[in-house]
Design an enzyme around this catalytic site. Structure first.
Site, PDB file in Angstrom:
ATOM      1  N   HIS A 186      13.432  57.818 123.829  1.00 32.99           N
ATOM      2  CA  HIS A 186      12.208  57.948 123.028  1.00 32.99           C
ATOM      3  C   HIS A 186      11.402  56.639 122.948  1.00 32.99           C
ATOM      4  O   HIS A 186      10.204  56.623 123.235  1.00 32.99           O
ATOM      5  CB  HIS A 186      12.542  58.388 121.599  1.00 32.99           C
ATOM      6  CG  HIS A 186      13.345  59.665 121.523  1.00 32.99           C
ATOM      7  ND1 HIS A 186      13.241  60.658 122.453  1.00 32.99           N
ATOM      8  CD2 HIS A 186      14.246  60.109 120.609  1.00 32.99           C
ATOM      9  CE1 HIS A 186      14.057  61.650 122.121  1.00 32.99           C
ATOM     10  NE2 HIS A 186      14.677  61.342 121.002  1.00 32.99           N
ATOM     11  N   ARG A 197       0.869  54.689 113.370  1.00 36.79           N
ATOM     12  CA  ARG A 197       1.940  55.318 112.595  1.00 36.79           C
ATOM     13  C   ARG A 197       2.218  56.683 113.240  1.00 36.79           C
ATOM     14  O   ARG A 197       1.384  57.587 113.182  1.00 36.79           O
ATOM     15  CB  ARG A 197       1.467  55.464 111.152  1.00 36.79           C
ATOM     16  CG  ARG A 197       2.309  56.370 110.292  1.00 36.79           C
ATOM     17  CD  ARG A 197       3.625  55.723 109.945  1.00 36.79           C
ATOM     18  NE  ARG A 197       3.456  54.730 108.914  1.00 36.79           N
ATOM     19  CZ  ARG A 197       3.902  54.888 107.653  1.00 36.79           C
ATOM     20  NH1 ARG A 197       4.555  55.965 107.315  1.00 36.79           N
ATOM     21  NH2 ARG A 197       3.698  53.946 106.772  1.00 36.79           N
TER      22      ARG A 197
HETATM   23  C1  BG6 Z   1      16.903  62.971 118.587  1.00 36.97           C
HETATM   24  C2  BG6 Z   1      18.116  62.160 118.238  1.00 36.97           C
HETATM   25  O1  BG6 Z   1      16.645  62.924 119.966  1.00 36.97           O
HETATM   26  O2  BG6 Z   1      15.784  62.442 117.893  1.00 36.97           O
HETATM   27  C3  BG6 Z   1      18.362  62.176 116.745  1.00 36.97           C
HETATM   28  O3  BG6 Z   1      19.247  62.717 118.917  1.00 36.97           O
HETATM   29  C4  BG6 Z   1      17.122  61.736 116.004  1.00 36.97           C
HETATM   30  O4  BG6 Z   1      19.456  61.356 116.390  1.00 36.97           O
HETATM   31  C5  BG6 Z   1      15.910  62.534 116.480  1.00 36.97           C
HETATM   32  O5  BG6 Z   1      17.334  61.978 114.631  1.00 36.97           O
HETATM   33  C6  BG6 Z   1      14.623  62.034 115.872  1.00 36.97           C
HETATM   34  O6  BG6 Z   1      13.586  62.911 116.154  1.00 36.97           O
HETATM   35  P1  BG6 Z   1      12.346  63.042 115.154  1.00 36.97           P
HETATM   36  O7  BG6 Z   1      11.385  63.947 115.858  1.00 36.97           O
HETATM   37  O8  BG6 Z   1      12.880  63.603 113.867  1.00 36.97           O
HETATM   38  O9  BG6 Z   1      11.805  61.669 114.967  1.00 36.97           O
END
Ligand code: BG6
Length: 454
Positions: A195, A321
């Site tokens: 991410h 943000r």
């Molecule tokens: C996921 C992870 O890919 O992304 C999680 O495995 C994390 O650990 C999540 O909580 C976060 O996603 P978002 O969309 O809630 O920021």
């Protein structure tokens, strides 16, 4: 599970079903769903699935038998399920196929390439959509427009004006109950290698020649190749312990976590990009579980202005943000109004919920599934992109996994993370505002802020 059980189960996830009209829409959606069961590794279920889909296609009189398979499955069965789908449910020359796969795409470079090799003979690269849901988030999709659609940003987007860039991910809850899954993964694999690195690519890449998927992904790969592989000197690692009031558990209190686990639940990581635009600008990725707040943001801190007429004037910062409360704000200095020549720090604030009426921002998955249906790969991860990202992270991850003397620094549940992070950031050029000088969002422009003497 029966078809009926399945529908009951997914019904629990509908949100905002208030009016009769909503209920009717929900029912229509459920009527369009069917559940077919089978084993991953035998043909019968797939043959049944194919028959069912054909029946639906015939009843709808579709021109092409275009199909999208979403493999929300453990990676260990990607290959076997793919092979059976290819054999039994592939429309051949009657339509196109798109296959969405979910992370984890491997554990390191080697396992990722192995998975890739298993899938290669089954699906064309053009049929595969590797989903990273951060690429479907509204503010992440906004980055290219913001950067390349505004000359004053694009012309200052470089090492002459920018001091450092931070991309932060903070979650206020731990891994409770999910520790067993998380333990062998850790925050770097869970959130950073995918991410946050995707967000970094969009922030730092060169302008693509078009918005075509391949043009965008070519630029991302080029950028990732300009980053040095990471070493232990580039990181702060942490693991949460009990909250200060003792109410929230330590990571290792989770029964699904092995005793004495060294799993990393917080990491701060400094990267250097060796190209003309970014040489010398630290990019800092930060991610942590069990912190003091829920927040994902990109913070671009500009360099100091020349001194002389100013003493100690704060730096400009552009903050995107991502969540919650999508916003873009630019911190800047202005003259404090009135018969004075003092400066005050303020901002240009584009908070989406105040600017756009009846705003409905689609969920990341909503946006991405639609892209996949349209066959648009721009917001999906290409195989070579995946390789370069693993090349960057694998040596560091192996070192952390294999060296028992590497013990993450403890930080209390609900805190801002390990203590040494402040120094780590300062060493990389980040200058924190004087405490209380500026707080976003500004609620009381006069009272909330101090002024600095010029
Ligand atoms: C996921 C992870 O890919 O992304 C999680 O495995 C994390 O650990 C999540 O909580 C976060 O996603 P978002 O969309 O809630 O920021």
């Amino acid at each position: 599970m029966s078809d009926e059980d399945y529908k009951k189960r997914i019904s629990a996830y509908f949100k905002h079903i208030d009016s009769d009209e909503d209920k009717a829409i929900k029912q229509k959606f459920l009527d369009n769903c069917s559940y077919i069961s089978g084993q991953y590794d035998t043909d019968d279920g797939y043959i049944e699935l194919n028959k069912h889909i054909r029946k639906l296609e015939d009843s709808m009189g579709v021109a092409n038998r275009d199909r999208l398979f979403y493999l929300a499955l453990p990676p260990s069965v990607f290959a076997v399920v793919s092979a059976h789908l290819r054999r039994n449910v592939y429309p051949n020359d009657e339509g196109t196929v798109r296959v969405i796969i979910e992370k984890p795409f491997g554990h390191d470079l080697e396992s990722s390439q192995e998975l890739q090799m298993q899938l290669e003979p089954i699906w064309e690269e053009s049929e595969i959509f590797r989903i990273d849901h951060y690429l479907g988030k509204e503010m992440v999709k906004n980055i290219l427009i913001l950067r390349f659609g505004n000359l004053f940003f694009s012309s200052s987007w470089n090492n002459r004006t920018i001091s450092n860039v931070q991309i932060s991910f903070k979650e206020p809850f731990g891994t409770q109950g999910r520790g067993g899954y998380f333990d062998s993964i850790g925050i770097i694999r869970d959130v950073m290698q995918n991410h946050l690195l995707q967000v970094l690519s969009l922030i730092a890449m060169e302008r693509p020649v078009s918005f075509d998927a391949e043009d965008i992904r070519d630029e991302k790969v080029k950028l990732l190749k300009a980053i040095d592989p990471l070493t232990l000197d580039d990181v702060v690692l942490g693991q949460y312990v009990k909250s200060e009031d003792g109410k929230e558990p330590a990571y290792t209190d989770d029964e699904t976590v092995p005793k004495g686990s060294r799993a990393v639940t917080f990491a701060a990581l400094g990267l250097q990009i060796h190209n003309e635009r970014w040489e010398g600008v630290p990019f800092i990725l930060r991610a942590g579980k069990a912190l003091d707040e829920a927040k994902v943001e990109i913070r671009i801190q500009f360099k100091d202005v020349a001194k002389g007429i100013f003493k100690n004037i704060p730096r400009n910062e552009l903050v995107i943000r991502v969540q919650p409360e999508e916003a873009i704000y630019l911190k800047l200095n202005t003259k404090y109004p009135g018969l004075t020549t003092r400066t005050v720090i303020t901002d240009l604030d584009l908070t989406y919920h105040s600017r756009y009426e009846n705003l409905k921002i689609p969920e990341a998955y909503e946006a991405l599934i639609l892209d996949a249906l349209k066959g648009d790969h721009s917001n999906f991860v290409r195989n070579d992109e995946l390789d370069v990202s693993w090349q960057l992270f694998s040596p560091l991850l192996h070192k952390i996994d294999d060296d028992p003397t590497i013990i993450p620094e403890p930080y209390p549940y609900g805190s801002r993370g390990p203590k040494s992070v402040s120094k780590f950031l300062a060493d990389r050029g980040y200058v924190r505002d004087k405490e209380g000088l500026y707080q976003w969002p500004i609620t009381k422009p006069d009272a909330a802020q101090d002024v600095t003497e010029t």
